[in-house]
Motif scaffolding. Structure first.
Motif, mmCIF file in Angstrom:
data_model
loop_
_atom_site.group_PDB
_atom_site.id
_atom_site.type_symbol
_atom_site.label_atom_id
_atom_site.label_comp_id
_atom_site.label_asym_id
_atom_site.label_seq_id
_atom_site.Cartn_x
_atom_site.Cartn_y
_atom_site.Cartn_z
ATOM 1 N N ARG A 154 0.830 -1.203 0.000
ATOM 2 C CA ARG A 154 0.000 0.000 0.000
ATOM 3 C C ARG A 154 0.868 1.257 0.000
ATOM 4 N N THR A 155 1.966 1.236 0.771
ATOM 5 C CA THR A 155 2.858 2.398 0.820
ATOM 6 C C THR A 155 3.511 2.650 -0.533
ATOM 7 N N VAL A 156 3.971 1.602 -1.185
ATOM 8 C CA VAL A 156 4.608 1.764 -2.498
ATOM 9 C C VAL A 156 3.595 2.279 -3.515
ATOM 10 N N GLU A 157 2.364 1.787 -3.454
ATOM 11 C CA GLU A 157 1.355 2.213 -4.420
ATOM 12 C C GLU A 157 0.867 3.632 -4.178
ATOM 13 N N THR A 158 0.757 4.049 -2.922
ATOM 14 C CA THR A 158 0.206 5.378 -2.640
ATOM 15 C C THR A 158 1.263 6.470 -2.593
ATOM 16 N N GLN A 159 2.537 6.112 -2.308
ATOM 17 C CA GLN A 159 3.611 7.107 -2.211
ATOM 18 C C GLN A 159 4.834 6.641 -3.011
ATOM 19 N N PRO A 160 4.715 6.600 -4.321
ATOM 20 C CA PRO A 160 5.823 6.051 -5.111
ATOM 21 C C PRO A 160 7.085 6.911 -5.047
ATOM 22 N N TYR A 161 6.959 8.232 -5.020
ATOM 23 C CA TYR A 161 8.150 9.088 -5.001
ATOM 24 C C TYR A 161 8.886 8.971 -3.669
ATOM 25 N N THR A 162 8.145 8.991 -2.589
ATOM 26 C CA THR A 162 8.766 8.848 -1.274
ATOM 27 C C THR A 162 9.452 7.488 -1.153
ATOM 28 N N THR A 163 8.807 6.448 -1.630
ATOM 29 C CA THR A 163 9.393 5.110 -1.586
ATOM 30 C C THR A 163 10.673 5.053 -2.409
ATOM 31 N N THR A 164 10.678 5.693 -3.564
ATOM 32 C CA THR A 164 11.871 5.708 -4.415
ATOM 33 C C THR A 164 13.016 6.438 -3.727
ATOM 34 N N ILE A 165 12.735 7.574 -3.106
ATOM 35 C CA ILE A 165 13.780 8.336 -2.412
ATOM 36 C C ILE A 165 14.356 7.524 -1.255
ATOM 37 N N VAL A 166 13.500 6.857 -0.497
ATOM 38 C CA VAL A 166 13.961 6.036 0.616
ATOM 39 C C VAL A 166 14.820 4.881 0.096
ATOM 40 N N ALA A 167 14.414 4.245 -0.989
ATOM 41 C CA ALA A 167 15.182 3.130 -1.548
ATOM 42 C C ALA A 167 16.546 3.596 -2.043
ATOM 43 N N VAL A 168 16.605 4.770 -2.689
ATOM 44 C CA VAL A 168 17.886 5.305 -3.163
ATOM 45 C C VAL A 168 18.793 5.632 -1.982
ATOM 46 N N CYS A 169 18.256 6.223 -0.929
ATOM 47 C CA CYS A 169 19.070 6.550 0.252
ATOM 48 C C CYS A 169 19.613 5.295 0.922
ATOM 49 N N ILE A 170 18.788 4.269 1.031
ATOM 50 C CA ILE A 170 19.257 3.019 1.625
ATOM 51 C C ILE A 170 20.350 2.409 0.758
ATOM 52 N N GLY A 171 20.166 2.418 -0.547
ATOM 53 C CA GLY A 171 21.197 1.899 -1.452
ATOM 54 C C GLY A 171 22.488 2.680 -1.348
ATOM 55 N N TRP A 172 22.383 4.009 -1.260
ATOM 56 C CA TRP A 172 23.575 4.838 -1.139
ATOM 57 C C TRP A 172 24.326 4.535 0.161
ATOM 58 N N LEU A 173 23.567 4.403 1.277
ATOM 59 C CA LEU A 173 24.192 4.086 2.563
ATOM 60 C C LEU A 173 24.870 2.717 2.536
ATOM 61 N N LEU A 174 24.218 1.741 1.938
ATOM 62 C CA LEU A 174 24.834 0.419 1.832
ATOM 63 C C LEU A 174 26.099 0.470 0.982
ATOM 64 N N GLY A 175 26.065 1.256 -0.076
ATOM 65 C CA GLY A 175 27.254 1.412 -0.920
ATOM 66 C C GLY A 175 28.389 2.088 -0.179
ATOM 67 N N ARG A 176 28.085 3.048 0.662
ATOM 68 C CA ARG A 176 29.112 3.758 1.445
ATOM 69 C C ARG A 176 29.748 2.856 2.500
ATOM 70 N N MET A 177 29.011 1.861 2.959
ATOM 71 C CA MET A 177 29.540 0.974 3.989
ATOM 72 C C MET A 177 30.697 0.120 3.469
ATOM 73 N N HIS A 178 30.731 -0.148 2.197
ATOM 74 C CA HIS A 178 31.757 -1.024 1.638
ATOM 75 C C HIS A 178 32.981 -0.292 1.116
ATOM 76 N N ARG A 179 32.980 1.018 1.171
ATOM 77 C CA ARG A 179 34.141 1.789 0.721
ATOM 78 C C ARG A 179 35.164 1.887 1.831
ATOM 79 N N PRO A 180 36.440 1.783 1.472
ATOM 80 C CA PRO A 180 37.478 1.978 2.501
ATOM 81 C C PRO A 180 37.530 3.446 2.915
ATOM 82 N N LEU A 181 37.864 3.677 4.140
ATOM 83 C CA LEU A 181 37.924 5.049 4.646
ATOM 84 C C LEU A 181 39.171 5.763 4.242
#
Length: 101
Positions: free
Chosen positions: A74-101
């Motif tokens: 229901r959340t994905v169907e009613t708020q597609p833009y918000t869901t997309t932004i949240v998914a991109v942020c989670i993906g970005w954070l996961l990608g940052r976790m694997h980079r060496p400091l």
């Protein structure tokens, strides 16, 4: 209701009757057999109660998973833009976790 609960209760009641009959007639063997049947009936009833509890818990867990799935859909169907932004942020954070400091 599990069939073990019914059978256990019937056996328990039968054991009580048998024990009482043995007590009235003075037959210790029948009285002892009634005690054994009562104990076996109580154990079988307890086993049936445990099976019912496990089945109820499994059903509740399945209902919870189904509710979460409905909420997410229901959340994905009613708020597609918000869901997309949240998914991109989670993906970005996961990608940052694997980079060496």
């Amino acid at each position: 209701m599990d069939e073990n609960r019914v059978a256990g209760t019937v056996r328990n009641v039968g054991g009580k009757v048998e024990e009482s009959f043995g007590r009235v007639t003075g037959n210790a063997g029948v009285q002892a057999e009634g005690l054994v049947n009562r104990a076996a009936g109580a154990a079988q009833d307890l086993y049936g109660q445990a099976r019912d509890s496990v089945a109820d818990a499994a059903g509740a867990a399945q209902d919870t998973a189904f509710t979460v799935e409905k909420w997410l859909r229901r959340t994905v169907e009613t708020q597609p833009y918000t869901t997309t932004i949240v998914a991109v942020c989670i993906g970005w954070l996961l990608g940052r976790m694997h980079r060496p400091l």
